[in-house]
Write a protein that holds these residues in place. Structure first.
Motif, PDB file in Angstrom:
ATOM      1  N   ASN A 129       0.818  -1.217   0.000  1.00 32.35           N
ATOM      2  CA  ASN A 129       0.000   0.000   0.000  1.00 32.35           C
ATOM      3  C   ASN A 129       0.849   1.263   0.000  1.00 32.35           C
ATOM      4  OD1 ASN A 129       0.891   0.151   2.668  1.00 32.35           O
ATOM      5  ND2 ASN A 129      -1.135   0.434   3.541  1.00 32.35           N
ATOM      6  N   GLU A 159      -4.198   0.694  -8.663  1.00 36.31           N
ATOM      7  CA  GLU A 159      -5.526   1.224  -8.359  1.00 36.31           C
ATOM      8  C   GLU A 159      -5.888   2.420  -9.240  1.00 36.31           C
ATOM      9  OE1 GLU A 159      -6.882   1.586  -4.033  1.00 36.31           O
ATOM     10  OE2 GLU A 159      -6.230   3.609  -4.524  1.00 36.31           O
ATOM     11  N   THR A 160      -4.924   3.254  -9.521  1.00 36.12           N
ATOM     12  CA  THR A 160      -5.212   4.543 -10.152  1.00 36.12           C
ATOM     13  C   THR A 160      -5.403   4.466 -11.660  1.00 36.12           C
ATOM     14  OG1 THR A 160      -4.422   6.835 -10.361  1.00 36.12           O
ATOM     15  CG2 THR A 160      -2.766   5.094 -10.468  1.00 36.12           C
ATOM     16  N   TYR A 203      -7.507  -1.819 -11.914  1.00 32.92           N
ATOM     17  CA  TYR A 203      -8.523  -2.600 -11.201  1.00 32.92           C
ATOM     18  C   TYR A 203      -9.536  -1.743 -10.450  1.00 32.92           C
ATOM     19  CZ  TYR A 203      -5.720  -1.989  -6.881  1.00 32.92           C
ATOM     20  OH  TYR A 203      -5.031  -1.478  -5.801  1.00 32.92           O
ATOM     21  N   GLU A 204      -9.536  -0.447 -10.657  1.00 33.95           N
ATOM     22  CA  GLU A 204     -10.525   0.392  -9.972  1.00 33.95           C
ATOM     23  C   GLU A 204     -11.934   0.031 -10.434  1.00 33.95           C
ATOM     24  OE1 GLU A 204     -11.975   1.976  -7.469  1.00 33.95           O
ATOM     25  OE2 GLU A 204     -10.121   3.139  -7.351  1.00 33.95           O
ATOM     26  N   GLU A 226     -14.532  -2.042  -2.870  1.00 33.19           N
ATOM     27  CA  GLU A 226     -13.506  -3.028  -2.513  1.00 33.19           C
ATOM     28  C   GLU A 226     -13.758  -4.363  -3.218  1.00 33.19           C
ATOM     29  OE1 GLU A 226     -10.987  -2.278  -0.367  1.00 33.19           O
ATOM     30  OE2 GLU A 226     -11.708  -0.407   0.517  1.00 33.19           O
ATOM     31  N   GLN A 229     -12.927  -4.104  -6.904  1.00 30.76           N
ATOM     32  CA  GLN A 229     -11.486  -4.098  -7.116  1.00 30.76           C
ATOM     33  C   GLN A 229     -10.923  -5.516  -7.095  1.00 30.76           C
ATOM     34  OE1 GLN A 229      -9.881  -1.459  -4.100  1.00 30.76           O
ATOM     35  NE2 GLN A 229      -9.939   0.289  -5.491  1.00 30.76           N
ATOM     36  N   CYS A 250      -1.693  -0.565  -3.969  1.00 27.74           N
ATOM     37  CA  CYS A 250      -2.987   0.019  -3.587  1.00 27.74           C
ATOM     38  C   CYS A 250      -2.771   1.177  -2.636  1.00 27.74           C
ATOM     39  CB  CYS A 250      -3.869  -1.048  -2.938  1.00 27.74           C
ATOM     40  SG  CYS A 250      -3.276  -1.638  -1.329  1.00 27.74           S
ATOM     41  N   HIS A 254      -6.807  -0.615   1.815  1.00 28.41           N
ATOM     42  CA  HIS A 254      -7.204  -1.693   0.907  1.00 28.41           C
ATOM     43  C   HIS A 254      -6.362  -2.946   1.146  1.00 28.41           C
ATOM     44  CE1 HIS A 254      -9.684   1.067  -1.371  1.00 28.41           C
ATOM     45  NE2 HIS A 254      -8.652   1.836  -1.657  1.00 28.41           N
TER      46      HIS A 254
END
Length: 432
Positions: A129, A159-160, A203-204, A226, A229, A250, A254
């Protein structure tokens, strides 16, 4: 609850916020202006920064909007190289939630990367993370890319990243490809992964995965996110590739494997849905803050003993057991303690991928400028090699790849290009 609000802010940064223009406090007006500038910024996601700075006093005194403001301000400061300001603006909540465990009397530091790599051998997922406003939190994942690739990891899930962006075909990150990835360390993490041969996996949660609101059955939007994702990571890696090994990067909680009464995390769902136990690494709780008093008491003691420096570490006691303060992840990492050279964080060397070089800025003597060092071989919309704010400065140090040529554009805070000129980097030295 505080952590949940942080995640809510992260979600908000991906989509327009529900700020109320009619709110009495002028901070709300500043946030509305942020939304407008952000939507219009295109390549320059730092564009709202100048305007947000003028609302600092109002937002610091506004309990309704202070959390939103501090997260936005910290993230934008980090994007223009202002690491100390980024930490300062997001650390005002204090450390009252920290446990006060004591650091064992006999303890040693071991480099985090080899420690994690050794323990990843039996895992198909490694989850790390970050705090979204701290560029140095991306160094650990950057360091892990090569040794994990040698172990067979071929996917970097982030994530972004926008699901529609064709980064794998293009070979480098662009400004519109992701909000947090439009920062130089994150962009280097993506560049390095692509150079090794990783596939970047977004993966968002996507709009099509959001359920329609039913007044009779309220939806927990954070848990919905969550779950989506985790499903996206699985569908885009192990479901299509039975041998897949995945490094997941992440934000914040998360990474937690434990379940709360009102919150279930991506890492928890990843484990449940894939039937594979992820190796989870937290570097948020025990990492650097804006001031020593805001840091975890165990980190404060570790600093006094000289155990923390320029690379992420794991602390081990006399029996080689990890020093952890939470049972929600497998490993807790103590992030770097920033030192500065030429007015900038030394970790901008990125493990040898960059070197500092002085760059004259006569256009910035009488004003504040933003410098962006671009790779001429990449498109004009690429994320720069380096981006830094020059405040009334005659020169500034840029951190650039060795033996490279960059095109440096100098902009004002309204993104108007004042001038452009090339800079070549040959010999790795800086002369005062």
């Amino acid at each position: 609850m505080k952590k949940y609000l942080l995640y809510l802010v992260a979600v908000i940064l991906f989509s327009p916020m529900a700020a109320d223009p009619g709110h009495d406090a002028s901070c709300a007006k500043g946030i509305v202006l942020f939304q407008k500038a952000w939507r219009e910024s295109h390549d320059f996601s730092w564009l709202p920064l100048g305007g947000l700075r003028s609302y600092e006093d109002a937002c610091n005194n506004d309990t309704d909007y202070r959390l939103y403001y501090s997260q936005m301000r910290a993230t934008l400061e980090s994007k223009v190289g202002n690491h100390a300001d980024a930490l300062r603006f997001n650390d005002w909540r204090g450390n009252s939630y920290y446990k006060t465990d004591e650091l064992p009397p006999s303890v040693r530091a071991t480099p985090a990367t080899p420690y994690i790599v050794e323990r990843s051998l039996q895992h198909r997922f490694v989850v790390v993370n970050e705090r979204h406003h701290v560029g140095s939190d991306r160094l650990l994942t950057l360091e892990l890319l090569e040794p994990l690739f040698e172990q067979g990891f071929r996917y970097l899930a982030v994530e972004t990243q926008a699901h529609w962006d064709d980064i794998n075909e293009r070979g480098y990150p662009v400004a519109s490809g992701g909000y947090y990835s439009n920062e130089v360390v994150f962009a280097q993490m993506l560049r390095t992964a692509l150079q090794f041969g990783y596939e970047i996996v977004p993966y968002e949660i996507e709009d099509s995965q959001r359920a329609s609101e039913n007044p009779d059955e309220p939806i927990n939007r954070q848990v919905e996110r969550e779950l989506a994702q985790a499903k996206n990571i699985i569908a885009r890696t192990v479901s299509k590739d039975s041998e897949a090994k995945v490094l997941v990067h992440c934000g914040y909680g998360h990474v937690r494997e434990t379940k709360a009464s009102n919150w279930t995390t991506m890492a928890y769902f990843l484990k449940e849905l894939s039937s594979r136990d992820p190796l989870t690494i937290d570097q948020v709780r025990l990492s650097e803050r804006g001031s020593l008093t805001e840091e975890h008491p165990i980190r404060q003691e570790a600093l006094k003993r000289g155990l923390i420096g320029g690379s992420p570490v794991v602390l081990l006691d006399s029996t080689d057991e990890r020093v952890d303060v939470s049972a929600s992840t497998d490993i807790e990492v103590f992030g770097v303690q920033t030192s500065y050279e030429h007015g900038r964080p030394s970790w901008m060397r990125m493990g040898g991928l960059r070197e500092p070089v002085w760059f004259d800025t006569p256009k910035c003597v009488d004003q504040t400028c933003i410098l962006e060092a671009m790779d001429p071989s990449e498109g004009e919309h690429a994320v720069p090699y380096d981006r830094v704010e020059a405040k009334h400065a005659e020169r500034i140090a840029l951190f650039l790849p060795s033996n490279s040529q960059s095109n440096v554009r100098i902009l004002d805070l309204d993104t108007e290009i004042l001038t452009e000129r090339p800079v070549s980097v040959g010999v790795p030295s800086v002369h005062e």
